[in-house]
Every structure is written in structure tokens, then in C-alpha cells.
Motif scaffolding. Sequence first.
Motif, PDB file in Angstrom:
ATOM      1  N   ALA A 198       0.768  -1.288   0.377  1.00 42.13           N
ATOM      2  CA  ALA A 198      -0.021  -0.112   0.219  1.00 42.13           C
ATOM      3  C   ALA A 198       0.829   1.099  -0.110  1.00 42.13           C
ATOM      4  N   GLU A 199       1.854   1.039   0.340  1.00 43.98           N
ATOM      5  CA  GLU A 199       2.911   2.667   1.123  1.00 43.98           C
ATOM      6  C   GLU A 199       3.570   2.659  -0.452  1.00 43.98           C
ATOM      7  N   LYS A 200       3.681   1.587  -1.036  1.00 48.46           N
ATOM      8  CA  LYS A 200       4.703   1.852  -2.251  1.00 48.46           C
ATOM      9  C   LYS A 200       3.670   2.465  -3.433  1.00 48.46           C
ATOM     10  N   ILE A 201       2.690   1.771  -3.637  1.00 47.61           N
ATOM     11  CA  ILE A 201       1.011   2.514  -4.116  1.00 47.61           C
ATOM     12  C   ILE A 201       0.689   3.726  -3.802  1.00 47.61           C
ATOM     13  N   LEU A 202       1.415   4.444  -2.818  1.00 51.76           N
ATOM     14  CA  LEU A 202       0.729   5.507  -2.077  1.00 51.76           C
ATOM     15  C   LEU A 202       1.758   6.760  -2.278  1.00 51.76           C
ATOM     16  N   SER A 203       2.932   6.223  -2.569  1.00 45.52           N
ATOM     17  CA  SER A 203       4.646   7.124  -2.782  1.00 45.52           C
ATOM     18  C   SER A 203       4.233   7.158  -4.500  1.00 45.52           C
ATOM     19  N   ARG A 204       3.308   6.821  -5.362  1.00 42.46           N
ATOM     20  CA  ARG A 204       3.165   6.967  -6.807  1.00 42.46           C
ATOM     21  C   ARG A 204       1.742   8.210  -7.184  1.00 42.46           C
ATOM     22  N   ALA A 205       1.968   8.390  -8.200  1.00 42.29           N
ATOM     23  CA  ALA A 205       1.107   9.403  -8.508  1.00 42.29           C
ATOM     24  C   ALA A 205      -0.278   8.742  -8.318  1.00 42.29           C
ATOM     25  N   GLN A 206      -1.465   9.312  -8.453  1.00 41.32           N
ATOM     26  CA  GLN A 206      -2.392   8.958  -6.928  1.00 41.32           C
ATOM     27  C   GLN A 206      -3.766   8.831  -8.322  1.00 41.32           C
ATOM     28  N   ASP A 243       0.668  16.421 -10.946  1.00 41.31           N
ATOM     29  CA  ASP A 243       1.520  14.941 -11.172  1.00 41.31           C
ATOM     30  C   ASP A 243       2.420  14.894 -12.123  1.00 41.31           C
ATOM     31  N   GLN A 244       2.049  14.946 -12.972  1.00 42.91           N
ATOM     32  CA  GLN A 244       2.845  14.847 -14.661  1.00 42.91           C
ATOM     33  C   GLN A 244       3.588  15.849 -14.544  1.00 42.91           C
TER      34      GLN A 244
END
Length: 262
Positions: A198-206, A243-244
Motif C-alpha cells: 500500500a505504501e509503495k502505491i501511495l508513493s506514486r502519483a495517485q 503530478d505529470q
Amino acid sequence: MVTTYNNVLYQTDNGIGMITLNRPKALNALNSGLLKELDSLLDEIAQDDNVKVVIITGSGDKAFVAGADISEMQSMSALAGRTFGKFGQAIFSKLENIPQPVIAAVNGFALGGGCELAMACDIRIASEKAKFGQPEVSLGIVPGFGGTQRLSRLIGKGRAKELLYTADIVDAQEAYRLGLVNIIAPADELISTAKALAEKILSRAQVPVQLCKAAVNTGMDTDLESGIAYEAEVFGLCFATADQKEGMTAFVGKRKPNFTGK
Ligand code: HXC
């Protein structure tokens, strides 16, 4: 909004929403009461922009969910059975389509409706002790919360039919081999493994994370051309996000991106 549930525990922490299905004495079997609460909770989560990733697990050390509640179904008529099936199907479709990615942390038995629930999630992490199966034909019914459809889409028609016709229960290793689970974790590291993912996904652009979910789900329900067309639209949409700009500027500047979710 804070809602108190009887059969479901829910807590949020730093962007992660943790759902614990909580009928341990009945191995978290899905009765109408639990399903209604899950339905309301999913409405709450879908509208909560602060929650970016959801984890679902079962309480106790034995079961994720041992199925729909057999004692509740025992005396149902054909029409009541159809109504119950449609109710669960609608909730699992809602789960599958909430904007946020959902991780199933399968801590034990995931049978019948439990396996169907796990399959409605985006990613499945299994404890070494987890067991999966669709044992409905041994009870005189077919899977009714989407199992005939999601199992065949997930692991292929031939393997799905074998599990459906035999009612066989498979362990975590076999489920992994079949492609039913993404990751196997030691039982005492299941939740930390789910949280790390979950943390890894959270570190990406949502915004793109959620658009990926929408694109995969939309595309899998349609033909390739329509799916590709949908992808082009959401790809374009990403260029309207901060974020892009940040992600590409950070790459060119050889630094880590600082995403804001905007
Ligand atoms: C209601 C259930 C239940 C279920 C377990 N329990 N599964 N109650 N519905 N699906 C209850 C038991 O009755 C028992 O209650 C308690 O939980 C502990 O279960 P035991 O059987 O004593 O545990 P154990 O011997 O360890 O066996 C675990 C098990 C077994 C192998 C998981 O419980 C089992 O086979 N459960 C049923 C699995 C199943 O067939 N699932 C599919 C259901 S059909 P007491 O009060 O005696 O302690 C389905 C259809 C979905 O899901 C679609 C509907 C439309």
C-alpha cells in the motif's frame, strides 16, 4: 463521517483504509448484516479522498471469509436465493469499482463467497496458511457472488472449471501457481506486507493510479478497441495534472518526484 459497524471494523491511517471483517466465531461468514455494513462502508470510502489504498482482511487467525452464511441460506427459496446473490454481486462490483486500489490480505480460509470477495479486490496477498476454493457444488449450489465469472477471468476457463466442478480447496502455493494470488507472506507478516505494498502505491502519483484501475476494469469488460480508446482519453487527462509535470520534471532533473495527488 464516522460510522460504527457491528460486523466490520474500519480504521484509517495515513491514506490507508483498513477493513477487518469481524464475525470470527462464524469464520467471518458473510451474512446479510455484514454485507449491508460492507455496502455502506464502501460508499463512505468511495467518497473519502483522503483514503488512497484499501486493505481488506478477516479477524481471527483462521479465516479471511469462510463463505456466505450457510445457516442463513439453508432455508432460502429460489427467489430469495437470487435476491441474496444479486445483493452480494452488487456489493462486490461496488468494491471492484471504488476509485481506490483494494488489497485483499487473505489470512486463512477464503472459501465460496470469501474467494469471490478476494477476487473482487485488485491484488491478493495470501498468508502461507490461506486456503482458497469454490466449494458450492458440495452444498448443492453454484457460486453466487461472481465466482463463476471472476475465477475464469482470473485463472482461465479450464482451471476455473476444474475448481468449480470438484469443489477442491487449494493452499496458498497452489493458488499462487494458478495466478489466484499475487504474493505469499508468512502469516505474521501478512499485514505488514500488505501495508508495504500500500505504501509503495501511495508513493506514486495517485490520479494515474486510480485511472489505471478504471482503465483496466473498463477495458476488461469491453473489446480491445474500446479499451484502447478509453486508455487514450485517460492518458491525455494525466497531462492536466500537476503530478505529470512534477514526475517528468523530476526525471529530467535527476531527482525524486514530490507528488501531491493533484
Ligand atoms: C456459516 C460457518 C461457515 C459458513 C464456518 N462456519 N463456515 N457458518 N456459514 N460459511 C461456522 C461453523 O458452523 C462453526 O460454527 C464455526 O464457523 C467454526 O467452523 P468449523 O466448521 O467448526 O471449523 P473447522 O472445523 O476448522 O472447519 C473450517 C472450514 C469449515 C473448513 C472452513 O467451517 C467449512 O467448510 N465451512 C464452510 C465453507 C463453505 O462451504 N463455504 C462456502 C459457502 S457457500 P459453530 O457455531 O458450530 O462453532 C457460499 C456461496 C456464496 O459462500 C454465494 C451466495 C449467493
